[in-house]
Motif scaffolding. Structure first.
Motif, PDB file in Angstrom:
ATOM      1  N   VAL A 291       0.200  -2.701 -13.660  1.00 13.59           N
ATOM      2  CA  VAL A 291       0.539  -1.486 -12.913  1.00 13.59           C
ATOM      3  C   VAL A 291      -0.319  -0.290 -13.314  1.00 13.59           C
ATOM      4  CG1 VAL A 291       2.923  -2.309 -12.719  1.00 13.59           C
ATOM      5  CG2 VAL A 291       2.344  -0.582 -14.455  1.00 13.59           C
ATOM      6  N   LYS A 292      -1.183  -0.470 -14.277  1.00 15.06           N
ATOM      7  CA  LYS A 292      -2.021   0.650 -14.722  1.00 15.06           C
ATOM      8  C   LYS A 292      -2.863   1.178 -13.567  1.00 15.06           C
ATOM      9  CE  LYS A 292      -2.381  -0.499 -19.631  1.00 15.06           C
ATOM     10  NZ  LYS A 292      -3.259  -0.987 -20.725  1.00 15.06           N
ATOM     11  N   GLY A 293      -2.873   2.490 -13.424  1.00 12.53           N
ATOM     12  CA  GLY A 293      -3.626   3.123 -12.350  1.00 12.53           C
ATOM     13  C   GLY A 293      -2.864   3.236 -11.051  1.00 12.53           C
ATOM     14  N   ARG A 294      -1.704   2.562 -10.963  1.00 12.40           N
ATOM     15  CA  ARG A 294      -0.893   2.613  -9.741  1.00 12.40           C
ATOM     16  C   ARG A 294       0.470   3.276  -9.974  1.00 12.40           C
ATOM     17  NH1 ARG A 294       0.849  -1.917  -7.444  1.00 12.40           N
ATOM     18  NH2 ARG A 294       0.931  -3.129  -9.377  1.00 12.40           N
ATOM     19  N   PHE A 295       1.042   3.037 -11.130  1.00  5.82           N
ATOM     20  CA  PHE A 295       2.362   3.575 -11.455  1.00  5.82           C
ATOM     21  C   PHE A 295       2.227   4.691 -12.484  1.00  5.82           C
ATOM     22  CE2 PHE A 295       5.127  -0.482 -10.623  1.00  5.82           C
ATOM     23  CZ  PHE A 295       4.535  -0.612  -9.371  1.00  5.82           C
TER      24      PHE A 295
ATOM     25  N   GLY B 272       0.789  -1.224   0.000  1.00  6.15           N
ATOM     26  CA  GLY B 272       0.000   0.000   0.000  1.00  6.15           C
ATOM     27  C   GLY B 272       0.819   1.270   0.000  1.00  6.15           C
ATOM     28  N   GLY B 273       2.111   1.134   0.197  1.00  5.34           N
ATOM     29  CA  GLY B 273       2.991   2.292   0.243  1.00  5.34           C
ATOM     30  C   GLY B 273       3.409   2.767  -1.128  1.00  5.34           C
TER      31      GLY B 273
ATOM     32  N   MET C 132       5.519   4.995  -7.997  1.00  4.97           N
ATOM     33  CA  MET C 132       4.816   3.740  -7.729  1.00  4.97           C
ATOM     34  C   MET C 132       3.966   3.898  -6.477  1.00  4.97           C
ATOM     35  SD  MET C 132       7.862   1.013  -8.573  1.00  4.97           S
ATOM     36  CE  MET C 132       8.841   1.475  -7.159  1.00  4.97           C
ATOM     37  N   ASN C 133       2.669   3.810  -6.643  1.00  4.58           N
ATOM     38  CA  ASN C 133       1.721   3.917  -5.536  1.00  4.58           C
ATOM     39  C   ASN C 133       0.988   2.590  -5.348  1.00  4.58           C
ATOM     40  OD1 ASN C 133       2.386   6.682  -5.318  1.00  4.58           O
ATOM     41  ND2 ASN C 133       0.783   7.256  -6.760  1.00  4.58           N
TER      42      ASN C 133
ATOM     43  N   LEU D 163       1.588  -0.030  -3.706  1.00  6.79           N
ATOM     44  CA  LEU D 163       2.486  -1.149  -4.008  1.00  6.79           C
ATOM     45  C   LEU D 163       1.979  -2.440  -3.403  1.00  6.79           C
ATOM     46  CD1 LEU D 163       5.816   0.771  -3.697  1.00  6.79           C
ATOM     47  CD2 LEU D 163       5.166  -0.627  -5.669  1.00  6.79           C
ATOM     48  N   LYS D 164       2.225  -3.532  -4.135  1.00  4.66           N
ATOM     49  CA  LYS D 164       1.805  -4.863  -3.741  1.00  4.66           C
ATOM     50  C   LYS D 164       3.032  -5.755  -3.596  1.00  4.66           C
ATOM     51  CE  LYS D 164      -2.371  -4.394  -6.573  1.00  4.66           C
ATOM     52  NZ  LYS D 164      -3.154  -4.989  -7.687  1.00  4.66           N
ATOM     53  N   PRO D 165       2.937  -6.810  -2.832  1.00  4.49           N
ATOM     54  CA  PRO D 165       4.076  -7.739  -2.713  1.00  4.49           C
ATOM     55  C   PRO D 165       4.557  -8.248  -4.076  1.00  4.49           C
ATOM     56  CG  PRO D 165       2.492  -8.194  -0.995  1.00  4.49           C
ATOM     57  CD  PRO D 165       1.852  -7.166  -1.898  1.00  4.49           C
ATOM     58  N   GLU D 166       3.648  -8.417  -5.001  1.00  2.00           N
ATOM     59  CA  GLU D 166       4.042  -8.898  -6.328  1.00  2.00           C
ATOM     60  C   GLU D 166       4.809  -7.869  -7.156  1.00  2.00           C
ATOM     61  OE1 GLU D 166       0.977  -9.009  -4.958  1.00  2.00           O
ATOM     62  OE2 GLU D 166      -0.590  -8.670  -6.468  1.00  2.00           O
ATOM     63  N   ASP D 167       4.930  -6.649  -6.643  1.00  6.05           N
ATOM     64  CA  ASP D 167       5.773  -5.645  -7.307  1.00  6.05           C
ATOM     65  C   ASP D 167       7.241  -5.794  -6.907  1.00  6.05           C
ATOM     66  OD1 ASP D 167       3.114  -3.314  -6.758  1.00  6.05           O
ATOM     67  OD2 ASP D 167       3.627  -4.297  -8.659  1.00  6.05           O
ATOM     68  N   THR D 168       7.514  -6.668  -5.963  1.00  8.45           N
ATOM     69  CA  THR D 168       8.885  -6.901  -5.531  1.00  8.45           C
ATOM     70  C   THR D 168       9.731  -7.397  -6.692  1.00  8.45           C
ATOM     71  OG1 THR D 168       8.273  -7.362  -3.241  1.00  8.45           O
ATOM     72  CG2 THR D 168      10.361  -8.294  -4.030  1.00  8.45           C
ATOM     73  N   ALA D 169      10.829  -6.683  -6.953  1.00  6.65           N
ATOM     74  CA  ALA D 169      11.684  -7.018  -8.091  1.00  6.65           C
ATOM     75  C   ALA D 169      12.872  -6.069  -8.103  1.00  6.65           C
ATOM     76  CB  ALA D 169      10.915  -6.898  -9.412  1.00  6.65           C
ATOM     77  N   VAL D 170      13.818  -6.379  -8.958  1.00  2.00           N
ATOM     78  CA  VAL D 170      14.856  -5.407  -9.299  1.00  2.00           C
ATOM     79  C   VAL D 170      14.341  -4.606 -10.488  1.00  2.00           C
ATOM     80  CG1 VAL D 170      17.229  -5.037 -10.035  1.00  2.00           C
ATOM     81  CG2 VAL D 170      16.685  -6.908  -8.450  1.00  2.00           C
ATOM     82  N   TYR D 171      14.363  -3.304 -10.359  1.00  2.00           N
ATOM     83  CA  TYR D 171      13.854  -2.423 -11.405  1.00  2.00           C
ATOM     84  C   TYR D 171      15.030  -1.828 -12.173  1.00  2.00           C
ATOM     85  CZ  TYR D 171       9.112  -2.758  -9.656  1.00  2.00           C
ATOM     86  OH  TYR D 171       7.869  -3.232  -9.296  1.00  2.00           O
ATOM     87  N   TYR D 172      14.928  -1.893 -13.495  1.00  2.00           N
ATOM     88  CA  TYR D 172      15.987  -1.422 -14.378  1.00  2.00           C
ATOM     89  C   TYR D 172      15.484  -0.300 -15.277  1.00  2.00           C
ATOM     90  CZ  TYR D 172      18.280  -5.848 -13.209  1.00  2.00           C
ATOM     91  OH  TYR D 172      18.860  -6.906 -12.549  1.00  2.00           O
TER      92      TYR D 172
END
Length: 113
Positions: free
Chosen positions: A61-65, A15-16, A80-81, A83-92
């Motif tokens: 991610v539409k509507g959140r990012f 949610g953060g 990124m608003n 946020l969900k656990p499934e957004d956990t990743a390395v972002y490039y």
């Protein structure tokens, strides 16, 4: 050659929000984007933006990012608003320059309580 330097990753609760930044060493006249790679998964495109401001997002991610760029600063951002656990990743960060594709070093995002 272009250097892409990312910042802004970290640990956040579900949610953060987080804002990622990617600063390029040269002016990028083409599309810039963000990809992510979660453990055990393939790298996927998250969002992209043209120099003129046209954007694309992966459905998840539409509507959140929100991706946006400051061409004067050669910088692209990913807000990124929700946020969900499934957004956990390395972002490039990714950018096309003079016919070649360049990548940043990646920044870790962990969404966990």
């Amino acid at each position: 050659q272009v250097q892409l330097v990312e910042s802004g990753g970290g640990l956040v609760q579900p949610g953060g929000s987080l804002r990622l930044s990617c600063a390029a060493s040269e002016s990028i006249f083409g599309t810039m984007g963000w990809y992510r790679q979660a453990p055990g998964k393939e790298r996927e495109s998250v969002a992209s933006i043209t120099r003129g401001g046209s954007t694309n997002y992966v459905d998840s991610v539409k509507g959140r990012f929100t991706i946006f760029r400051d061409n004067a600063k050669n910088t692209v951002y990913l807000q990124m608003n929700s946020l969900k656990p499934e957004d956990t990743a390395v972002y490039y960060c990714n950018a096309g320059y003079m016919g070649s594709m360049y990548w940043g070093q990646g920044t870790q995002v962990v969404v966990s309580s």
